[in-house]
Design an enzyme around this catalytic site. Structure first.
Site, PDB file in Angstrom:
ATOM      1  N   ASP A 158     -28.563 -27.527  24.704  1.00 44.64           N
ATOM      2  CA  ASP A 158     -27.957 -28.844  24.537  1.00 44.64           C
ATOM      3  C   ASP A 158     -26.472 -28.589  24.273  1.00 44.64           C
ATOM      4  OD1 ASP A 158     -26.782 -31.051  23.387  1.00 44.64           O
ATOM      5  OD2 ASP A 158     -28.452 -31.520  22.070  1.00 44.64           O
TER       6      ASP A 158
ATOM      7  N   CYS B 277     -28.253 -38.857  14.020  1.00 46.82           N
ATOM      8  CA  CYS B 277     -29.385 -38.584  14.924  1.00 46.82           C
ATOM      9  C   CYS B 277     -30.001 -37.207  14.675  1.00 46.82           C
ATOM     10  CB  CYS B 277     -28.988 -38.720  16.398  1.00 46.82           C
ATOM     11  SG  CYS B 277     -28.545 -40.382  16.840  1.00 46.82           S
TER      12      CYS B 277
ATOM     13  N   GLN C 138     -22.060 -30.914  22.196  1.00 43.33           N
ATOM     14  CA  GLN C 138     -20.892 -30.651  21.337  1.00 43.33           C
ATOM     15  C   GLN C 138     -20.107 -29.424  21.796  1.00 43.33           C
ATOM     16  OE1 GLN C 138     -19.808 -32.650  18.954  1.00 43.33           O
ATOM     17  NE2 GLN C 138     -21.535 -34.046  19.197  1.00 43.33           N
TER      18      GLN C 138
ATOM     19  N   LYS D 198     -17.856 -36.796  25.625  1.00 40.42           N
ATOM     20  CA  LYS D 198     -17.463 -35.986  24.472  1.00 40.42           C
ATOM     21  C   LYS D 198     -16.375 -34.984  24.855  1.00 40.42           C
ATOM     22  CE  LYS D 198     -21.995 -36.467  22.327  1.00 40.42           C
ATOM     23  NZ  LYS D 198     -21.907 -37.254  21.103  1.00 40.42           N
TER      24      LYS D 198
ATOM     25  N   HIS E 215     -30.463 -32.524  17.572  1.00 36.77           N
ATOM     26  CA  HIS E 215     -30.238 -33.963  17.733  1.00 36.77           C
ATOM     27  C   HIS E 215     -31.574 -34.564  18.187  1.00 36.77           C
ATOM     28  CE1 HIS E 215     -28.620 -37.617  19.706  1.00 36.77           C
ATOM     29  NE2 HIS E 215     -27.513 -37.427  19.012  1.00 36.77           N
TER      30      HIS E 215
END
Ligand code: PLP
Length: 408
Positions: free
Chosen positions: A202, A366, A205, A228, A125
């Site tokens: 990261d 993104c 998700q 999220k 991202h």
């Protein structure tokens, strides 16, 4: 469909699902961008403002103590959610982007020097690309990128070749937002540590789909966003190993992050407050605990099993649509279905589906370098959450057939 829980009753927990869009019952398939919020989270936010709104930590009155206690309980809840060893390893941020910027700007600036190398991957991202580019530009470091195959999986042999004694930092996405790919992060971390590099994951998700255990992963940093995971927007957490956080300089200066201030010298507060300057997003931090409780009551493994069934069902159904190609066919993936259709622009697909009350995301998500890797400018992406149903996927398929009839 084998459901370990009662979907009809779960749907009742999310008031927004009753919305009517363009005369149709809303079908919300934009969960990778942000999930909807259950009533318990909405109530926690309004409950805070109605009953104990106060600034935290320094007050001695009843409301301040109540707000501080709820705020710190949330930290403990998130510590358990990630299985972090210490609660002070949980730093509240405004989200994944903020956490990554914090690490690049503090750890990166202090410990990286000219000629050092930072590794990211093709499927990052922008929020896990740009902060490292900014750092590399400032410090004269070199940014290297792990390539992927046509299925959207990292080429681990190539990763190994990129690792050298100059590699000082590896920052990769745990689960890709555009492809759904689950990366082999344990192996990535082991190999990075073998050359002495630190690793940030990261987790934007991964955090809503996968069981997380930062001690087992042995990652140095983990950044995620609560919005999220059925939680509020504008808040997230950065996990960092205690010794590293202690060695890092503060990120922002101001109230709360100090021990003592004189005009000659300031000493900094202990963890995690050293990284939490100013009045934080108290209401949303408090509500985050309720989002995590909600997810864990349903059971992450149950949620993942159900979402995987939805993904399988949708994948099989879209394969029948002529000219449709799925982008991201990794063996290990979460419930993200990105696709392109020959001769039809992704934006047109999004607009026509929206007219039928179906929310999908279109564009580059993104991840522009990833789109370039596939020689496309964007995809349409349907991403599934625990409240979605097979019947909604049937509506999506019907909608896509309509799009084909109109534009194909
Ligand atoms: C993989 C990934 N990383 C980072 C982010 C940035 O998250 P936020 O905008 O909440 O900071 C996102 C958001 O879509 C994402 O999917």
């Amino acid at each position: 469909m084998n459901t370990p829980f009662d979907i009809a009753s779960i749907r009742k927990d999310f008031p927004i699902l009753n919305e009517v869009v363009n005369g149709k019952q809303l079908v919300y398939f934009d969960n990778a961008a942000t999930t909807q919020k259950p009533r318990v989270v909405l109530d926690a936010i309004s409950g805070y403002y109605e009953h104990y709104n106060a600034n935290i930590h320094r007050g001695i009155h009843h409301l301040a103590e109540k707000a501080t206690s709820a705020f710190e309980q949330s930290r403990k809840r998130l510590q358990a959610f990630l299985n972090a060893q210490f609660s002070e390893e949980i730093v509240f941020t405004s989200g994944t982007t903020d956490g990554i910027n914090l690490v690049a700007a503090t750890y990166g600036r202090k410990f990286l020097k000219e000629g050092d190398e930072v590794i990211i991957s093709t499927m990052e991202h922008h929020s896990n690309i740009v902060p490292w580019q900014m750092l590399c530009e400032e410090k004269g470091c070199i940014l290297k990128v792990i390539p992927i195959n046509d299925e959207g999986e990292l080429l681990m042999d190539e990763y190994e070749k990129l690792l050298t004694e100059r590699t000082k930092f590896v920052s990769v996405v745990h689960v890709s937002n555009s492809l759904g790919t689950i990366n082999p992060v344990k192996e990535i971390i082991e190999k990075a540590h073998a050359v002495g590099a630190k690793v940030l994951l990261d987790g934007a998700q991964a955090s809503s789909h996968l069981h997380l255990d930062v001690q087992d992963l042995d990652c140095d940093f983990y950044s995620l966003s609560l919005h999220k995971i059925y939680g509020p927007t504008g808040m997230g957490i950065l996990y960092g190993k205690k010794d590293l956080l202690n060695a890092m300089p503060p990120y922002r200066g101001g109230g709360e992050m100090i021990k003592e201030v004189t005009f000659e010298k300031t000493t900094y507060n202990e963890l995690p407050y050293k990284f939490e300057a100013g009045t934080p997003n108290i209401a949303d931090v408090v509500a985050a605990k309720y989002a995590i409780d909600y997810v864990e009551t349903l059971g992450k493994a149950n949620i993942a099993a159900y979402e995987n069934e939805l993904l399988k069902y949708a994948t099989e159904a879209v394969s029948e649509i002529e000219g449709l190609k799925i982008i991201g066919q990794a063996k290990e993936k979460v419930s993200v279905l990105s696709f392109v259709i020959d001769g039809i622009h992704h934006q047109d697909i999004g607009v026509l589906l929206d007219q039928q009350g179906i929310a999908v995301r279109t564009g580059h998500h993104c991840t522009q370098p990833l789109m370039s890797r596939f020689n496309i400018t964007g995809t349409s992406r349907a991403s599934f959450a625990v409240y979605n149903t097979k019947e909604e996927i049937d509506l999506l398929i019907k909608g896509l057939h309509k799009v084909k009839r109109m534009l194909g």
